[in-house]
Design a protein around this motif. Sequence first.
Motif, PDB file in Angstrom:
ATOM      1  N   MET A 180      32.692  34.401  32.575  1.00 26.62           N
ATOM      2  CA  MET A 180      32.919  34.509  31.121  1.00 26.62           C
ATOM      3  C   MET A 180      34.181  35.342  30.853  1.00 26.62           C
ATOM      4  N   PRO A 181      35.123  34.846  30.014  1.00 27.13           N
ATOM      5  CA  PRO A 181      36.352  35.629  29.775  1.00 27.13           C
ATOM      6  C   PRO A 181      36.033  36.910  29.012  1.00 27.13           C
ATOM      7  N   ILE A 182      36.866  37.915  29.170  1.00 30.97           N
ATOM      8  CA  ILE A 182      36.599  39.159  28.449  1.00 30.97           C
ATOM      9  C   ILE A 182      37.129  39.062  27.020  1.00 30.97           C
ATOM     10  N   THR A 183      36.520  39.818  26.134  1.00 34.78           N
ATOM     11  CA  THR A 183      36.947  39.808  24.730  1.00 34.78           C
ATOM     12  C   THR A 183      37.617  41.144  24.438  1.00 34.78           C
TER      13      THR A 183
ATOM     14  N   ARG B  18      53.610  39.663  30.822  1.00 29.88           N
ATOM     15  CA  ARG B  18      53.044  38.772  31.841  1.00 29.88           C
ATOM     16  C   ARG B  18      51.967  39.458  32.671  1.00 29.88           C
ATOM     17  N   ASN B  19      51.648  40.698  32.324  1.00 25.90           N
ATOM     18  CA  ASN B  19      50.734  41.465  33.167  1.00 25.90           C
ATOM     19  C   ASN B  19      49.329  41.524  32.574  1.00 25.90           C
ATOM     20  N   LEU B  20      48.378  41.878  33.411  1.00 25.38           N
ATOM     21  CA  LEU B  20      46.989  41.977  32.940  1.00 25.38           C
ATOM     22  C   LEU B  20      46.835  43.211  32.057  1.00 25.38           C
ATOM     23  N   ILE B  21      45.983  43.097  31.065  1.00 24.64           N
ATOM     24  CA  ILE B  21      45.696  44.233  30.197  1.00 24.64           C
ATOM     25  C   ILE B  21      44.238  44.621  30.357  1.00 24.64           C
ATOM     26  N   VAL B  22      44.016  45.897  30.557  1.00 22.92           N
ATOM     27  CA  VAL B  22      42.661  46.438  30.637  1.00 22.92           C
ATOM     28  C   VAL B  22      42.537  47.471  29.527  1.00 22.92           C
ATOM     29  N   GLN B  23      41.576  47.284  28.655  1.00 29.13           N
ATOM     30  CA  GLN B  23      41.426  48.197  27.508  1.00 29.13           C
ATOM     31  C   GLN B  23      40.550  49.391  27.905  1.00 29.13           C
ATOM     32  N   ALA B  24      41.214  50.475  28.259  1.00 32.33           N
ATOM     33  CA  ALA B  24      40.484  51.660  28.737  1.00 32.33           C
ATOM     34  C   ALA B  24      40.028  52.535  27.576  1.00 32.33           C
TER      35      ALA B  24
ATOM     36  N   GLU C 113      34.841  44.675  33.278  1.00 32.22           N
ATOM     37  CA  GLU C 113      35.916  43.777  32.812  1.00 32.22           C
ATOM     38  C   GLU C 113      37.000  43.619  33.887  1.00 32.22           C
ATOM     39  N   ILE C 114      37.247  44.692  34.616  1.00 28.28           N
ATOM     40  CA  ILE C 114      38.220  44.594  35.725  1.00 28.28           C
ATOM     41  C   ILE C 114      37.713  43.562  36.737  1.00 28.28           C
ATOM     42  N   ASP C 115      36.397  43.563  36.997  1.00 26.85           N
ATOM     43  CA  ASP C 115      35.821  42.592  37.945  1.00 26.85           C
ATOM     44  C   ASP C 115      36.049  41.159  37.461  1.00 26.85           C
ATOM     45  N   VAL C 116      35.852  40.954  36.153  1.00 36.05           N
ATOM     46  CA  VAL C 116      36.050  39.607  35.593  1.00 36.05           C
ATOM     47  C   VAL C 116      37.515  39.194  35.756  1.00 36.05           C
ATOM     48  N   LEU C 117      38.424  40.117  35.431  1.00 42.07           N
ATOM     49  CA  LEU C 117      39.859  39.799  35.549  1.00 42.07           C
ATOM     50  C   LEU C 117      40.230  39.530  37.014  1.00 42.07           C
ATOM     51  N   ALA C 118      39.641  40.307  37.918  1.00 40.44           N
ATOM     52  CA  ALA C 118      39.959  40.135  39.344  1.00 40.44           C
ATOM     53  C   ALA C 118      39.481  38.773  39.853  1.00 40.44           C
ATOM     54  N   ASN C 119      38.370  38.294  39.301  1.00 36.30           N
ATOM     55  CA  ASN C 119      37.899  36.954  39.714  1.00 36.30           C
ATOM     56  C   ASN C 119      38.863  35.874  39.254  1.00 36.30           C
ATOM     57  N   SER C 120      39.414  36.048  38.048  1.00 40.92           N
ATOM     58  CA  SER C 120      40.312  35.018  37.508  1.00 40.92           C
ATOM     59  C   SER C 120      41.749  35.159  38.012  1.00 40.92           C
ATOM     60  N   PHE C 121      42.182  36.401  38.229  1.00 43.79           N
ATOM     61  CA  PHE C 121      43.594  36.631  38.617  1.00 43.79           C
ATOM     62  C   PHE C 121      43.654  37.548  39.851  1.00 43.79           C
ATOM     63  N   PRO C 122      43.127  37.084  40.972  1.00 45.59           N
ATOM     64  CA  PRO C 122      43.019  37.987  42.135  1.00 45.59           C
ATOM     65  C   PRO C 122      44.370  38.458  42.681  1.00 45.59           C
ATOM     66  N   HIS C 123      45.453  37.707  42.362  1.00 45.56           N
ATOM     67  CA  HIS C 123      46.759  38.074  42.940  1.00 45.56           C
ATOM     68  C   HIS C 123      47.613  38.911  41.987  1.00 45.56           C
ATOM     69  N   ALA C 124      47.048  39.325  40.874  1.00 43.12           N
ATOM     70  CA  ALA C 124      47.841  40.107  39.904  1.00 43.12           C
ATOM     71  C   ALA C 124      48.371  41.370  40.573  1.00 43.12           C
TER      72      ALA C 124
ATOM     73  N   GLU D 217      41.126  53.708  40.910  1.00 43.38           N
ATOM     74  CA  GLU D 217      40.531  53.367  42.223  1.00 43.38           C
ATOM     75  C   GLU D 217      39.860  51.996  42.147  1.00 43.38           C
ATOM     76  N   HIS D 218      39.210  51.719  41.020  1.00 43.57           N
ATOM     77  CA  HIS D 218      38.554  50.424  40.895  1.00 43.57           C
ATOM     78  C   HIS D 218      39.599  49.297  40.852  1.00 43.57           C
ATOM     79  N   LEU D 219      40.681  49.537  40.143  1.00 42.91           N
ATOM     80  CA  LEU D 219      41.756  48.527  40.094  1.00 42.91           C
ATOM     81  C   LEU D 219      42.308  48.278  41.497  1.00 42.91           C
ATOM     82  N   THR D 220      42.560  49.351  42.224  1.00 42.21           N
ATOM     83  CA  THR D 220      43.137  49.206  43.569  1.00 42.21           C
ATOM     84  C   THR D 220      42.175  48.460  44.491  1.00 42.21           C
ATOM     85  N   SER D 221      40.878  48.715  44.316  1.00 43.26           N
ATOM     86  CA  SER D 221      39.928  48.042  45.210  1.00 43.26           C
ATOM     87  C   SER D 221      39.801  46.548  44.869  1.00 43.26           C
TER      88      SER D 221
END
Length: 293
Positions: free
Chosen positions: A1-4, A17-23, A54-65, A88-92
């Motif tokens: 499911m995409p994040i909102t 062009r980069n991923l956005i994570v709303q912290a 949400e980072i997990d969802v993004l990582a599934n869709s864009f693993p090479h970001a 740390e979660h982003l790096t992992s």
Amino acid sequence: MPITYDQPLYRPPSEGRNLIVQATLGCSFNHCTFCSMYKCKAYQVRPVDKVCAEIDVLANSFPHAHRVFLADGDALGLPTDHCVMLLEHLTSKFRNLTRVSAYATPKNLLDKTPKELSVLQKKGLKLVYLGIESGANLILKRIIKGASQKTHAKAIERARNADIKVSATVILGLGGREDWRIHIEDTAELINQAPPNYLSTLQLTLEEDAYEPFLESQPEGFSFQDDMGILAEQERFISLLAPSRPIIFRSNHASNCLALAGNLPRDKERLLDEIGAVRSGANTVRPEYLRGL
Ligand code: SF4
């Protein structure tokens, strides 16, 4: 499911062009009189587990970001241990991650110790976007920036000493026709004292709901610069810049009447020639319909 995403969502043009994570949501300061970006949002720190999900969802869709921008208005205001958990979660999750960036206020940077900034850099925070707007205390006070020339300089140096790059923005036109000289001359003084890695100039452009608060914060009779006034500011600004470290300079934001790009001090004369060509009528400004915020 995409994040909102919680709207409105802003990011610097270079993060397009980069991923956005709303912290976080909104801006922890939210007083600058020219800015209405987050006036409709109450500041909130988003729970780590929600953001990590949400980072997990993004990582599934864009693993090479390889680049991630932490939103909203000043994610660097998060406590250091909170930021570290997210980094740390982003790096992992993103094996190719080379850069995490965020908007920061001078207070965010100065509230962190040099050691904390160094930890954040090692965990992946490589760039902060700092809206300095002006280096003139008179202007900073009027626009309720919550910072002075001195605190801006300290904040830039603190980030750079931790090896975190700084992308700074200056708003041409903030002093109006009356105080443009002090605005520009003190801003050049700040940049020469504490050069950021990247420097952009924007042209004062207010959202409809920002006109009233902005004008209320100005002396009576404030008059907005026209394009020729803005170009006179840009010309004076560049002519005064003599940074001790090279700066990548851009004025290609959609608000600008003239797009410029170069490295300072190397390209100073060419940039001044390009401004001179428009001021003398040999070239033209960007048409209004091609401009925006
Ligand atoms: S300019 Fe930046 S610090 Fe000021 S209110 Fe807007 S988002 Fe917050």
